[in-house]
Design an enzyme around this catalytic site. Structure first.
Site: not given
Ligand code: CA
Length: 692
Positions: A324, A620
């Protein structure tokens, strides 16, 4: 027990114009913001005309009334309660004494910049259920101003234009496919009569792109994709065909990712638009592109021609991204003298922890150095390619990789003072336990990170204690000039001024002015709500103001910060300061009482509570936090009343709280799933009783 780590969750004509404007500086200002004014924004010290103040996005103001000598007399001039502490990451704009700012749910506001009188509000009525498709809360980071109109993106993918005078809708265009997991949180930019806008959504499995719309009509002018689509459909450009050579498998099934959710910078000198491209979908290359490859143009700075969107160059910060490590972080243009020669550069401190200086005409790598402690790579090659640590890519079992997915630097705007030659930005040092979920299958309805958040097996390396600091970075020598350690891993965006000051906020509500040359703290204001948005400065009738939003968005919601985790905090506010002012704020909100043991009863076995915890992790956690400890923005589920528990299923499946922003999940959960999640939430409340 393993402490969970935080989740992830923009030459000639210009030159002539500058000269012309400089020649008529004593006359009244031009009536409106046109291309010439945007190009000359740097000399327009009263206003803040674009997201990063100028097209170079240096966020450095020439104003000097507030200076290192006078800042001690800075006080609150006025404030405005934003009605929520959520989603507040916006950089305001100021044009001729009117301040424009966006808040949660993409709502646009205008104020008299001197008095704080609210002039208008435009609510684009974002469907609350769309919050299900945002990783990091219902934020909006800013607007664009052009020819009497104000432009903003909406969370549900629209680009809207309203009149600056009254906030009346002029046009709106849907920039994303309706119902798909795209979202807009970034500010639009103006480029030669076009409005540029990207979107987010890589974590959910979409294909990234940037669109250019005619500013007057809202008609689509061009669109450039950041990753290739299905080859069977044909490629949109040679650049997409070339990119496809660096992918394998059936990457298009999950969209590929590469969303451009923040940095888009326009260079009128070169007629280029620089796009910061995000991470892959899913995160892990072995699942996304099983045969390896660099997966262009993920995690890259992509330069395209402003007039038609045609590819010009790219520089990939993280080839074959696996962690990421987006390159969506703020992009800044500058002229730097490097090796005795003035270079037109673009600079970025992306998530991956390296500070890059790139020739912005050619994309040539000039220099790069790590600005944070990291373990995924040991350095850069002479071409700027990372030298990876093999453990970080092998991902066998669980591997602690630094930085974690929130990055060594995230969306928080950085500033550059041409006098000091330093770039100011917040640095985050932390790690993340990466575990590949081998059973992952693409499901367009849910997060598609493909990480196993429930992993408890053996790991390589150890978790790092998160910490953060404000850094002053010399981009020429690629070294740190000074740093200020912060009490929290996250801290806010920065503003630089010619008063030799750097302004920055913190999640604990502290807002400071530092001396730009050495980092000494010169002034401090304590607010009850955290400050992470970037400050701006402007002047009206000769008085200099400093304005900043307080409140939260992502990813701080996921850091479980002290003073924020589990408890509600004060209101989100627009805070505006000037010398000699002393406006007072209402009394701070009292702290929340301890959590009480739940009175609602629900029979569940240990095994069911465990099943519920796994469902919670997958559905959640993104909003309600690890272990049901809220980041402080959305309700802390452990504090749910018996009345709330009584309608738990109607809330989760029936949309009973959708008007308040709680999406419905009836397409991915059933009644039994909800019961298991509820059992887990009740267990967490019981475990937390007496505490916070
Ligand atoms: Ca991302």
């Amino acid at each position: 027990m393993r402490r969970p780590r935080p989740v992830p969750v923009s030459w000639l004509v210009g030159l002539i114009t500058v000269v012309l404007l400089a020649g008529c500086a004593d006359t009244s200002p031009a009536p409106d913001v046109d291309d010439a004014r945007l190009i000359a924004a740097d000399s327009d010290d009263e206003n803040w005309l674009t997201y990063g103040r100028t097209y170079k996005e240096q966020r450095h103001s020439p104003l000097t009334e507030v200076s290192e000598e006078t800042v001690g007399r800075l006080g609150l001039a006025w404030y405005y309660d934003m009605g929520t502490k959520r989603g507040l990451e916006g950089t305001p704009l100021v044009v001729e004494g009117v301040l424009y700012v966006t808040g949660a749910w993409s709502v646009m506001h205008a104020f008299d910049a001197a008095t704080g009188e609210r002039l208008w509000t435009h609510d684009p009525q974002v469907p609350r259920g769309h919050s299900r498709f945002v990783c990091c809360d219902v934020v909006n980071r800013g607007q664009a101003f052009y020819r009497g109109q104000v432009y903003a993106g909406t969370l549900d993918g629209r680009l809207v234009s309203v009149t600056a005078e009254g906030g009346d809708l002029v046009w709106e265009s849907q920039t994303t496919p309706v119902g798909e997991a795209y979202s807009i949180t970034g500010a639009p930019r103006i480029a030669g009569g076009k409005v540029l806008i990207g979107s987010g959504g890589a974590e959910y499995g979409v294909r990234g792109y940037v669109s250019a719309y005619d500013a007057a009509t809202g008609e689509l002018s061009w669109r450039v994709y950041t990753v290739p689509g299905n080859p069977a459909d044909g490629f949109e450009s040679d650049a997409m065909a070339a990119a496809a050579e660096t992918w394998s498998g059936e990457w298009w099934e999950a969209g590929g990712g590469g969303t451009a959710w923040d940095a888009i910078v326009y260079d009128p000198e070169l007629d280029l638009v620089y796009i910061g491209v995000g991470n892959g979908s899913p995160w892990y290359r072995q699942l996304r592109s099983p045969g390896g490859g660099d997966n262009l143009y993920l995690s890259s700075i992509l330069a395209v021609r402003a007039s038609d969107g045609e590819y010009v160059w790219h520089f990939q910060t993280t080839p074959g991204d696996n962690w990421d490590y987006t390159a969506t972080q703020p992009l800044m243009l500058a002229e730097l003298e490097i090796d005795g020669r003035e270079r037109r550069v673009i600079m970025q401190a992306p998530k991956n922890g390296f500070f890059y200086v790139i020739d912005r005409e050619t994309g040539e790598f000039l220099s790069g150095e790590a600005f944070a402690d990291i373990n995924w790579a040991t350095g850069l090659t002479p071409e700027g390619r990372p030298i990876e640590n093999p453990d970080a890519r092998a991902l066998e079992g669980g591997v602690h990789v630094a930085p974690g997915p929130t990055g060594a630097h995230n969306w928080h705007p950085m500033s550059f003072n041409p006098e000091t030659g330093l770039v100011y930005f917040p640095v985050q040092e932390h790690s993340w336990l990466h575990v590949v979920d081998d059973e992952w299958e693409y499901d367009r309805r849910v997060l598609n990170i493909a990480g196993d958040f429930a992993y408890t097996g053996p790991t390589t390396g150890e978790a790092w204690t998160p910490r953060g600091h404000l850094v002053a970075w010399d981009p020429v020598t690629q070294s740190e000039a000074w740093r200020v350690e912060q009490p929290h891993p996250l801290s806010g965006g920065t503003l630089s001024t010619a008063g030799n000051l750097v302004f920055q906020g913190r999640p604990d509500g502290v807002f400071r002015a530092y001396r730009a040359t050495d980092g000494e703290v010169l002034w401090e204001f304590q607010h009850e709500t955290g400050i992470l948005a970037a400050p701006i400065t402007y002047s009206v009738d000769g008085t200099q103001y400093v304005a900043v939003l307080s409140g939260y968005g992502g990813p701080e919601v996921l850091f479980n910060l002290p003073g924020l985790a589990g408890g509600s905090v004060g209101p989100g506010r627009l805070l505006v300061f000037a010398l000699g002012e002393n406006a007072s704020l209402p009394e701070p909100m009292p702290p929340l009482p301890p959590i009480e043991a739940p009175t609602f009863e629900l029979a569940a076995t240990e095994a069911e509570v465990e099943q519920g915890s796994l469902l919670y992790l997958n559905t959640c956690l993104g909003c309600h936090g690890f272990a049901a400890v809220s980041g402080g923005i959305v309700p802390d589920l452990r504090r749910s009343t018996a009345e709330t528990h009584a309608i738990f299923e109607q809330i989760v499946l029936g949309g009973a709280r959708e008007p308040l922003g709680m999406p419905r999940f009836d397409d991915v959960l059933d009644s039994e799933d909800v019961r298991l999640i509820q059992a887990y939430v009740l267990r967490r409340a019981l475990e937390s009783a007496g505490g916070n």
